[in-house]
Scaffold this active site. Structure first.
Site, short mmCIF file in Angstrom:
data_model
loop_
_atom_site.label_atom_id
_atom_site.label_comp_id
_atom_site.label_asym_id
_atom_site.label_seq_id
_atom_site.Cartn_x
_atom_site.Cartn_y
_atom_site.Cartn_z
N GLU A 69 -7.25 48.40 10.80
CA GLU A 69 -7.58 49.63 12.09
C GLU A 69 -9.17 49.89 12.20
O GLU A 69 -9.45 51.13 12.76
CB GLU A 69 -6.17 50.78 11.82
CG GLU A 69 -4.54 50.56 12.50
CD GLU A 69 -3.82 49.63 11.13
OE1 GLU A 69 -3.31 48.95 11.36
OE2 GLU A 69 -5.22 50.03 10.03
N PRO A 274 -9.10 37.51 -0.52
CA PRO A 274 -7.49 38.13 -0.74
C PRO A 274 -7.67 38.94 0.28
O PRO A 274 -8.91 40.01 -0.14
CB PRO A 274 -7.85 38.42 -2.19
CG PRO A 274 -8.33 37.61 -3.32
CD PRO A 274 -9.74 37.55 -2.52
N ARG A 275 -6.82 39.59 1.23
CA ARG A 275 -6.79 40.91 1.83
C ARG A 275 -6.83 42.24 0.57
O ARG A 275 -6.70 42.96 1.67
CB ARG A 275 -5.15 40.45 2.60
CG ARG A 275 -5.02 41.67 2.85
CD ARG A 275 -5.94 42.12 4.16
NE ARG A 275 -5.66 42.84 5.55
CZ ARG A 275 -5.79 43.16 6.81
NH1 ARG A 275 -6.91 41.71 6.55
NH2 ARG A 275 -5.74 43.70 7.25
N GLY A 323 -14.88 45.08 3.28
CA GLY A 323 -15.72 45.22 4.03
C GLY A 323 -16.80 44.41 4.49
O GLY A 323 -17.77 44.53 5.29
N GLU A 324 -17.18 43.14 3.69
CA GLU A 324 -18.26 42.04 3.80
C GLU A 324 -17.56 40.61 4.71
O GLU A 324 -18.80 39.97 4.69
CB GLU A 324 -18.77 41.57 2.16
CG GLU A 324 -19.08 43.04 1.41
CD GLU A 324 -20.22 43.03 0.40
OE1 GLU A 324 -21.33 42.91 0.35
OE2 GLU A 324 -19.45 42.07 -0.55
N PRO A 349 -7.74 36.05 13.56
CA PRO A 349 -8.58 35.52 14.00
C PRO A 349 -10.51 35.20 14.71
O PRO A 349 -10.54 34.80 14.80
CB PRO A 349 -7.77 34.14 14.59
CG PRO A 349 -7.21 34.95 15.30
CD PRO A 349 -6.90 35.95 14.53
N LEU A 350 -10.11 37.07 15.15
CA LEU A 350 -11.30 37.32 15.62
C LEU A 350 -12.29 37.15 14.95
O LEU A 350 -14.00 37.30 15.54
CB LEU A 350 -11.20 38.62 16.91
CG LEU A 350 -10.00 38.47 17.64
CD1 LEU A 350 -10.14 40.35 18.51
CD2 LEU A 350 -10.62 37.81 18.49
N GLU A 351 -12.55 37.64 13.75
CA GLU A 351 -13.59 37.62 12.92
C GLU A 351 -14.65 36.36 13.25
O GLU A 351 -15.91 36.40 12.82
CB GLU A 351 -13.32 38.90 11.64
CG GLU A 351 -13.27 39.64 11.62
CD GLU A 351 -12.18 40.24 9.88
OE1 GLU A 351 -11.96 39.55 9.38
OE2 GLU A 351 -12.72 41.13 9.67
#
Length: 439
Positions: A69, A274-275, A323-324, A349-351
């Site tokens: 978010e 990892p998330r 953040g990378e 998947p937009l990244e």
């Protein structure tokens, strides 16, 4: 009456769960972090910021739960800063990772932990901030927070609003309980028409709901991350698979496929991201047991680019920073988007799409169904079950022309869907000019 019952139930849960919460706070740092802020204590750094800018300067409060978010509203925050220089924009999060990313992007002086949905905690924050507008990202609906804003005549907007396939049955069953709170929202800006219809069905006023699109289509890696510069230098001559936002079980599946991938393309290296940061240590232990050569990105943090050793073919990089990932996707020959091999609903998947990278996902993508189906419709993404993962990745690696065309279509989808930030800005400006909720 519903709010009274809700608060009574909340009190019972807090009392009954107190021993467990006390144990977790004693033993785990993340349960202690930000606790005073969550209970209603406004930190001095924020009070000083408000006092420094003067009581006459209006304030906008944005709430973004976690990393996803925060990333989604990043461009919106910057646009609000530029378009409304007379306003102070502050941002709250719920999770530690979201808090860390928000502080990094927007500065600690205007970022804080969102209060728990307790009447006194919400009241303390509303008294301190006195916002002219309250903005929620996605579907973080809290009855006391919504009711507190409504009683003070504070306009409330929801941006990037959505009801996922997994959440929809639960919201639909409880729609009579939600309606009194959701009907108080001033503007609801949905990601898609399906989301808009669902939000109206559970209680949002039809005249307040519109489709603005997905803010995540507007999120671009604003600058190249340090890790990207370092990895670009150290991986020269290699091809990279970037596996982003992976969950438990997915790293093991990728490691199981790794020998076959290397046999097909010996010049490969892979980035595992990892998330959740709390899993970094577990994934490091998994890599240690695997027998493969690997390195942690955090070991490079203070190293000059020229001092890094080149990556060897077959080496694995553990991205143990926050953040990378979005920037690192730009280096990928193929991207795997995690949370999708296991039944967790998938991740964004937009990244990778913004960089024209061919994308592979598992069959579980309910949390990003609209985006994923749009990419599938344009043949810009491939779905692979666990047993087909290595073959799908190898197929793209061995057919660069097809992979390049897939990536180009993914970038085209990304560009065509852009514009949600501008549509949100028009609606938010309208609310501020009206000075109150839309009736």
């Amino acid at each position: 009456m519903i709010l009274f019952v809700y608060n009574l139930a909340l009190l019972v849960v807090l009392v009954a769960g107190a021993p467990w919460w006390l144990f977790r706070m004693t033993t785990t740092q993340k349960y202690r972090e930000g606790l005073l802020e969550r209970l209603g204590m406004v930190p001095s750094r924020l009070r000083k910021q408000i006092a420094k800018l003067g009581s006459e300067r209006p304030l906008i409060w944005i709430h973004a739960v976690s990393v996803g978010e925060v990333l989604a509203v990043s461009r919106l925050v910057k646009t609000l800063d530029a378009a409304l220089p007379d306003y102070l924009i502050v941002l709250s999060t719920t999770t530690r990772t979201g808090q860390a990313l928000a502080r990094e992007r927007f500065g600690a002086n205007r970022v804080f932990y969102c209060p728990l949905d307790l009447p006194w905690a919400v009241r303390a924050w509303l008294n301190a901030l006195q916002p002219s507008l309250f903005i929620l990202a996605e579907t973080e609906f809290w009855p006391n927070l919504l009711s507190g804003c409504f009683r003070r005549n504070i306009p409330m907007a929801v941006v990037n609003a959505r009801i996922s396939d997994r959440s929809w049955p639960r919201y639909r069953r409880l729609r009579r309980l939600w309606r009194p709170f959701l009907s108080q929202l001033s503007r609801v800006l949905a990601q898609s028409q399906t989301d808009a219809e669902r939000l109206k069905a559970i209680g949002c006023l039809p005249e307040c709901v519109s489709v603005a699109g997905n803010l995540k289509f507007d999120v671009r890696a604003a600058e190249e991350a340090d890790a990207t510069r370092q990895l670009k230098k150290s991986s020269a001559g290699l091809r990279l698979i970037v596996a982003g936002s992976t969950l438990d079980g997915e790293e093991a599946a990728l490691l199981q496929a790794w020998p076959r991938l290397l046999q097909a393309d010996p010049q490969l290296a892979i980035v595992l991201a990892p998330r959740h940061p709390e899993r970094f240590a577990a994934v490091a232990a998994l890599l240690e047991r695997s027998g493969f050569t690997w390195v942690k990105r955090s070991d490079w943090r203070s190293a000059p680019v020229d001092s890094l050793k080149p990556l060897n073919p077959g080496q694995i990089v553990l991205l143990d920073t926050i953040g990378e990932l979005a920037s690192i996707y730009s280096l990928a020959s193929v991207a795997f988007v995690g949370g999708s091999l296991v039944p967790a609903g998938g991740h964004n998947p937009l990244e990778p799409a913004q960089f024209g990278v061919p994308i592979v996902m598992g069959p579980h993508f309910a949390n990003f169904r609209a985006i994923t189906e749009d990419l599938l419709a344009h043949q810009a993404l491939r779905i692979a079950a666990k047993e087909d993962l290595s073959a799908t990745l190898i197929g793209l690696l061995q057919d660069p022309q097809t992979a390049k065309a897939m990536g180009a279509r993914a970038r085209q989808v990304f560009e065509q869907q852009a514009g949600a930030t501008g549509r949100c800005m028009v609606a938010l400006r309208s609310l501020l000019l009206q000075g109150g909720p839309i009736q």
